[in-house]
Design a protein around this motif. Structure first.
Motif, short mmCIF file in Angstrom:
data_model
loop_
_atom_site.label_atom_id
_atom_site.label_comp_id
_atom_site.label_asym_id
_atom_site.label_seq_id
_atom_site.Cartn_x
_atom_site.Cartn_y
_atom_site.Cartn_z
N ALA A 97 -7.12 -34.15 -24.18
CA ALA A 97 -8.44 -33.56 -23.95
C ALA A 97 -8.39 -32.05 -24.17
CB ALA A 97 -8.92 -33.86 -22.54
N MET A 98 -7.34 -31.40 -23.64
CA MET A 98 -7.27 -29.94 -23.77
C MET A 98 -7.07 -29.50 -25.21
SD MET A 98 -5.18 -28.85 -20.35
CE MET A 98 -5.13 -27.10 -20.65
N ILE A 99 -6.20 -30.23 -25.93
CA ILE A 99 -6.01 -29.90 -27.35
C ILE A 99 -7.33 -30.09 -28.09
CG2 ILE A 99 -4.76 -30.52 -29.46
CD1 ILE A 99 -2.62 -29.75 -27.72
N GLY A 100 -7.98 -31.20 -27.79
CA GLY A 100 -9.28 -31.48 -28.43
C GLY A 100 -10.30 -30.39 -28.13
N TYR A 101 -10.35 -29.95 -26.87
CA TYR A 101 -11.32 -28.92 -26.50
C TYR A 101 -11.02 -27.59 -27.20
CZ TYR A 101 -12.74 -32.09 -22.74
OH TYR A 101 -13.17 -33.17 -22.04
N SER A 102 -9.72 -27.26 -27.36
CA SER A 102 -9.41 -26.00 -28.06
C SER A 102 -9.94 -26.05 -29.49
CB SER A 102 -7.91 -25.72 -28.13
OG SER A 102 -7.25 -26.26 -27.05
N MET A 103 -9.65 -27.20 -30.16
CA MET A 103 -10.09 -27.30 -31.55
C MET A 103 -11.61 -27.38 -31.62
SD MET A 103 -7.12 -29.93 -32.68
CE MET A 103 -7.62 -30.26 -34.33
N GLY A 104 -12.18 -28.19 -30.75
CA GLY A 104 -13.63 -28.33 -30.74
C GLY A 104 -14.31 -27.00 -30.43
N GLY A 105 -13.73 -26.26 -29.46
CA GLY A 105 -14.31 -24.96 -29.11
C GLY A 105 -14.31 -24.03 -30.31
N LEU A 106 -13.21 -24.05 -31.05
CA LEU A 106 -13.12 -23.22 -32.25
C LEU A 106 -14.22 -23.59 -33.24
CD1 LEU A 106 -11.20 -21.02 -33.03
CD2 LEU A 106 -9.73 -22.70 -34.13
N ILE A 107 -14.40 -24.90 -33.43
CA ILE A 107 -15.44 -25.36 -34.35
C ILE A 107 -16.82 -24.90 -33.85
CG2 ILE A 107 -16.59 -27.39 -35.31
CD1 ILE A 107 -13.91 -28.84 -35.12
N PHE A 108 -17.06 -25.08 -32.57
CA PHE A 108 -18.37 -24.71 -32.01
C PHE A 108 -18.63 -23.21 -32.18
CE2 PHE A 108 -17.96 -28.37 -28.74
CZ PHE A 108 -18.28 -29.28 -29.73
N PHE A 109 -17.61 -22.40 -31.89
CA PHE A 109 -17.82 -20.96 -31.98
C PHE A 109 -18.02 -20.53 -33.44
CE2 PHE A 109 -17.42 -18.60 -28.00
CZ PHE A 109 -17.21 -19.65 -27.12
N LEU A 110 -17.31 -21.17 -34.36
CA LEU A 110 -17.46 -20.79 -35.77
C LEU A 110 -18.85 -21.14 -36.29
CD1 LEU A 110 -13.93 -21.72 -37.07
CD2 LEU A 110 -15.00 -19.48 -37.29
N TRP A 111 -19.29 -22.39 -36.05
CA TRP A 111 -20.64 -22.76 -36.52
C TRP A 111 -21.69 -22.00 -35.73
CZ3 TRP A 111 -20.09 -23.99 -41.07
CH2 TRP A 111 -19.22 -24.98 -41.52
N ALA A 159 -17.84 -32.81 -34.81
CA ALA A 159 -16.74 -32.46 -33.92
C ALA A 159 -16.86 -33.21 -32.59
CB ALA A 159 -16.72 -30.95 -33.69
N LEU A 160 -18.08 -33.34 -32.11
CA LEU A 160 -18.31 -34.07 -30.85
C LEU A 160 -17.86 -35.52 -30.97
CD1 LEU A 160 -21.76 -32.93 -29.43
CD2 LEU A 160 -19.54 -32.77 -28.33
N ILE A 161 -18.26 -36.16 -32.07
CA ILE A 161 -17.94 -37.59 -32.26
C ILE A 161 -16.42 -37.79 -32.31
CG2 ILE A 161 -18.10 -39.54 -33.85
CD1 ILE A 161 -20.85 -38.42 -34.67
N PHE A 162 -15.76 -37.03 -33.21
CA PHE A 162 -14.31 -37.20 -33.35
C PHE A 162 -13.58 -36.78 -32.07
CE2 PHE A 162 -15.45 -36.02 -37.91
CZ PHE A 162 -15.74 -37.33 -38.23
N GLY A 163 -14.09 -35.72 -31.45
CA GLY A 163 -13.43 -35.19 -30.26
C GLY A 163 -13.44 -36.18 -29.11
N VAL A 164 -14.59 -36.79 -28.86
CA VAL A 164 -14.68 -37.75 -27.76
C VAL A 164 -13.78 -38.96 -28.04
CG1 VAL A 164 -16.22 -39.33 -26.56
CG2 VAL A 164 -16.97 -37.01 -27.04
N GLN A 165 -13.76 -39.39 -29.31
CA GLN A 165 -12.93 -40.55 -29.66
C GLN A 165 -11.45 -40.26 -29.51
OE1 GLN A 165 -14.13 -41.72 -33.57
NE2 GLN A 165 -15.73 -43.10 -32.80
N MET A 166 -11.04 -39.05 -29.88
CA MET A 166 -9.60 -38.78 -29.90
C MET A 166 -9.00 -38.73 -28.50
SD MET A 166 -8.45 -35.01 -29.53
CE MET A 166 -6.88 -35.52 -29.56
N ILE A 167 -9.84 -38.46 -27.49
CA ILE A 167 -9.29 -38.43 -26.13
C ILE A 167 -8.75 -39.80 -25.75
CG2 ILE A 167 -9.87 -38.13 -23.70
CD1 ILE A 167 -11.76 -35.93 -24.53
#
Lengths: 191, 219
Positions: free
Chosen positions: B132-146, B175-183
């Motif tokens: 979850a934490m790894i996913g949130y770091s990557m997801g956060g990066l995506i969110f901040f960039l877009w 990112a949300l879709i893949f992120g939730v699945q990867m957890i």
């Protein structure tokens, strides 16, 4: 392009909405020039200056530049939390300047407020800080938008001095100006 | 272009964040607040919470990324710093990217560090915490960039917060879709690879989009 030309704009035009601001303006700066842009409020002085600076694309015509220039707009470029000293230090780093901000600030009469955040500075002090950038790095062309605004008498004399020295050392200045000029211009462009 | 302008941009953004005081902690409070309210709305059944917890955190992360984006480029446009950046650096895109990444570092990454605490509160199983934490770091990066692209596009709009949300939210969806699945699926799964690909895509494309939008804003 002739080697001694610092900037040349040919047939420049600008449109704001449906209105033609100016058209077919040509402007050429060679070393030693001080070109004043004259015109009523809203006649397009700032627009022309921004086109020359490359900040906005001219609708007509073309611009050739020979080198770097300094830009002083009517916003001074100061961040609210930055002090005059940190501002100069920041841009000095960006430009790779070796000049010590402390001596610069002294020359600009900013020793006292050197460490005061810009949101607590007067308009004149902010303007002096922006003008100090001109000396941070030597660049042949200065583009100044109403540079004398907000300056007190000694500040105006200081800037007039800066401009004179810059012209004497082979630089050129293009400035938008209303009111009387504190320095003698080599030519004027009326919009 | 040398590294000096980029380092200076990084330093300036950090200093601004520091000088603006508690402002940078706003997303953190928003994130924690949103997540803490979930048990009140969905009920405090442990089984339910541990099932929806990671998804709720993704949602909270996406929303809190937008809290402070508005000021990232708007201030630069208003105080004239953008004009100077446009003049004096080879690439406004790289400067914009650095500013956004710094913003993520001070306002986004702390959310990841807060995850174990809130995850524990929602009863997220400890085995899922690391993915979850790894996913949130990557997801956060995506969110901040877009989000940065949206912020650059709306830099000249007063009170652009809502506009930023409207532009950025659709871009958050993959990112949300893949992120939730990867957890649930873990690191050895297509979802994780697609999340990684989304991160790289955002890193590659968003800076250019920000640069173009800022040029337009200055015009």
């Amino acid at each position: 392009m002739n080697k001694s030309l610092l900037i040349q704009g040919r047939g420049l035009g600008a449109v704001r909405g449906e209105r033609v601001l100016f058209r077919e303006i040509s402007i050429t700066a060679t070393p030693g020039d001080l070109i004043l842009l004259r015109g009523a409020n809203g006649s397009g002085k700032t627009t022309l200056l921004r086109q020359l600076a490359g900040l906005s694309e001219p609708q007509n015509g073309e611009i050739e530049r020979a080198g770097l220039h300094h830009w002083i707009g009517h916003t001074n470029g100061l961040k609210a939390h930055a002090t005059p000293e940190s501002h100069l230090r920041h841009w000095g780093r960006v430009w790779g300047s070796e000049i010590d901000p402390t001596t610069l600030l002294k020359e600009m009469g900013l020793s006292r407020p050197a460490k005061v955040p810009s949101r607590m500075l007067s308009a004149g002090q902010k303007r002096r800080t922006a003008l100090a950038r001109l000396k941070l790095q030597s660049r042949p062309l200065w583009l100044l938008d109403e540079p004398f605004n907000a300056l007190d008498t000694s500040g105006q004399a200081l800037l007039a001095d800066l401009i004179t020295t810059h012209r004497a050392t082979g630089g050129a200045v293009i400035a938008a100006l209303h009111g009387a000029a504190a320095v003698e211009a080599s030519s004027e462009v009326t919009l | 272009m040398s590294a000096a302008p980029l380092l200076s941009a990084f330093r300036q953004s950090l200093f601004e964040a520091w000088a603006s005081g508690a402002g940078v902690l706003l997303p953190l409070g928003f994130f924690a607040g949103t997540a803490a309210m979930v048990p009140f709305t969905l009920g405090s059944e442990a089984e339910l919470l541990s099932r929806v917890g990671p998804g709720i955190l993704w949602l909270a992360l996406a929303l809190s990324s937008m809290v402070t984006l508005e000021r990232v480029f708007q201030a630069d446009l208003q105080d004239g710093a953008l004009d100077l950046w446009l003049q004096d650096t080879g690439s406004i895109s790289l400067v914009a990217a650095i500013k956004t990444l710094t913003h993520w570092l001070v306002s986004g990454f702390p959310l990841v560090l807060l995850t174990p605490l809130i995850g524990f509160m929602l009863g997220v199983p400890t085995t899922k915490m690391i993915p979850a934490m790894i996913g949130y770091s990557m997801g956060g990066l995506i969110f901040f960039l877009w989000g940065g692209v949206a912020a650059a596009l709306s830099a000249s709009v007063a009170r652009a917060g809502l506009l930023i949300a409207l532009i950025a939210l659709p871009l958050y969806v993959p990112a949300l879709i893949f992120g939730v699945q990867m957890i649930d699926a873990g690191f050895n799964s297509p979802s994780f690879m697609l999340l990684s690909a989304s991160t790289l895509f955002a890193l590659g494309v968003a800076p250019a989009a920000m640069g173009a939008a800022l040029r337009l804003a200055a015009e």
